[in-house]
Write a protein that holds these residues in place. Sequence first.
Motif, PDB file in Angstrom:
ATOM      1  N   GLU A   1      -4.729   0.854  15.152  1.00 33.00           N
ATOM      2  CA  GLU A   1      -4.775   1.230  16.557  1.00 33.00           C
ATOM      3  C   GLU A   1      -3.375   1.396  17.139  1.00 33.00           C
ATOM      4  O   GLU A   1      -3.145   2.238  18.015  1.00 33.00           O
ATOM      5  N   ARG A   2      -2.446   0.560  16.694  1.00 35.83           N
ATOM      6  CA  ARG A   2      -1.055   0.647  17.132  1.00 35.83           C
ATOM      7  C   ARG A   2      -0.141   0.674  15.916  1.00 35.83           C
ATOM      8  O   ARG A   2      -0.442   0.048  14.901  1.00 35.83           O
ATOM      9  N   ALA A   3       0.964   1.374  16.028  1.00 35.71           N
ATOM     10  CA  ALA A   3       1.956   1.333  14.957  1.00 35.71           C
ATOM     11  C   ALA A   3       2.503  -0.091  14.850  1.00 35.71           C
ATOM     12  O   ALA A   3       2.579  -0.832  15.838  1.00 35.71           O
TER      13      ALA A   3
ATOM     14  N   ARG B   1       5.082   2.689   3.973  1.00 34.18           N
ATOM     15  CA  ARG B   1       4.357   3.226   5.126  1.00 34.18           C
ATOM     16  C   ARG B   1       2.896   3.273   4.719  1.00 34.18           C
ATOM     17  O   ARG B   1       2.534   3.933   3.749  1.00 34.18           O
ATOM     18  N   LEU B   2       2.040   2.570   5.466  1.00 30.63           N
ATOM     19  CA  LEU B   2       0.655   2.392   5.057  1.00 30.63           C
ATOM     20  C   LEU B   2      -0.290   2.852   6.152  1.00 30.63           C
ATOM     21  O   LEU B   2      -0.141   2.486   7.323  1.00 30.63           O
TER      22      LEU B   2
ATOM     23  N   THR C   1      -5.081   7.352  12.054  1.00 29.77           N
ATOM     24  CA  THR C   1      -4.734   5.982  12.436  1.00 29.77           C
ATOM     25  C   THR C   1      -3.220   5.813  12.462  1.00 29.77           C
ATOM     26  O   THR C   1      -2.485   6.553  11.810  1.00 29.77           O
ATOM     27  N   ARG C   2      -2.758   4.824  13.192  1.00 31.46           N
ATOM     28  CA  ARG C   2      -1.327   4.559  13.299  1.00 31.46           C
ATOM     29  C   ARG C   2      -0.857   3.791  12.063  1.00 31.46           C
ATOM     30  O   ARG C   2      -1.596   2.950  11.524  1.00 31.46           O
ATOM     31  N   PRO C   3       0.365   4.030  11.614  1.00 35.25           N
ATOM     32  CA  PRO C   3       0.835   3.422  10.365  1.00 35.25           C
ATOM     33  C   PRO C   3       1.365   2.009  10.540  1.00 35.25           C
ATOM     34  O   PRO C   3       1.756   1.590  11.629  1.00 35.25           O
ATOM     35  N   VAL C   4       1.375   1.294   9.424  1.00 41.35           N
ATOM     36  CA  VAL C   4       2.079   0.017   9.302  1.00 41.35           C
ATOM     37  C   VAL C   4       3.304   0.267   8.434  1.00 41.35           C
ATOM     38  O   VAL C   4       3.198   0.794   7.328  1.00 41.35           O
ATOM     39  N   PHE C   5       4.475  -0.106   8.932  1.00 45.58           N
ATOM     40  CA  PHE C   5       5.695  -0.046   8.138  1.00 45.58           C
ATOM     41  C   PHE C   5       6.011  -1.460   7.672  1.00 45.58           C
ATOM     42  O   PHE C   5       6.193  -2.373   8.483  1.00 45.58           O
TER      43      PHE C   5
ATOM     44  N   SER D   1       0.732   7.689   3.001  1.00 44.12           N
ATOM     45  CA  SER D   1       1.247   6.372   2.641  1.00 44.12           C
ATOM     46  C   SER D   1       2.251   6.499   1.498  1.00 44.12           C
ATOM     47  O   SER D   1       2.163   7.404   0.667  1.00 44.12           O
ATOM     48  N   PHE D   2       3.208   5.602   1.479  1.00 45.39           N
ATOM     49  CA  PHE D   2       4.133   5.523   0.357  1.00 45.39           C
ATOM     50  C   PHE D   2       4.639   4.099   0.224  1.00 45.39           C
ATOM     51  O   PHE D   2       4.539   3.282   1.149  1.00 45.39           O
TER      52      PHE D   2
END
Length: 241
Positions: free
Chosen positions: A100-102, A162-163, A169-173, A205-206
Amino acid sequence: MNDDVRNIVLGVVATAISGGFGWFARTFLWRRTLRRKQAFFGLPTGSDCLFVVNRQMGGTEGSVHRNDAFALLEISALIKDCGANLQIVSHDGVRQGFGERAEFCVGGPASNARTAAHLASMLPGVRVDLTTEAGRDRGAIQVGGEAYRWQKGQVDHVLLARLTTAPGTRPVFLISGQTAISNQAGARYLARHHEELARRYGKGSFCVVLKVNNSAAYGPDVVDLLADVTRQARTPVAAAA
């Protein structure tokens, strides 16, 4: 109107037109660069994002290592450029999912419970040695059959990922380093090379392993991209075996 006046007027008009086109071109390029940066980080103007801080190993409750604080500064500059809003949360105070949020999550699984959760759910092919006794594999990052070992002051490694879980959807770093200085190095690498990463991976993603060279002498500045482990990191260890 004589020729001299006509030439002056035409010169002023030509200068105004060329200046206007130059301003328009610079504005267009700046906006395009900004949109690409916002898309890569999942940070449209006015959006909210999380920065999940870890705890300092061996420090007092709630303390943060100064290099992890420097990592926050590296990331906060990116967030400010995108026009987004930053919320800083302790690793053990986050009670929500992702998408929902980065999110920017800094620190290895030994110091950041949120990192441990992300590794288990989204990068099941990664193992981090969490033993506290001195030894060759202490702090080693294991993925794809390789062990990336820590050599104090000489070689540090950091997992930069980066997932995303689904389109839109917003990514997770994730910046999971073996030391606080490697966390800062990972944040600095992301800040300096995000355009290259965006060109290579787009919005997907990477997961890459970075090598921090001779941090005792050079701090977080001398960093090499050592390996792309995206496929191996996202494959469960049992399946890979």
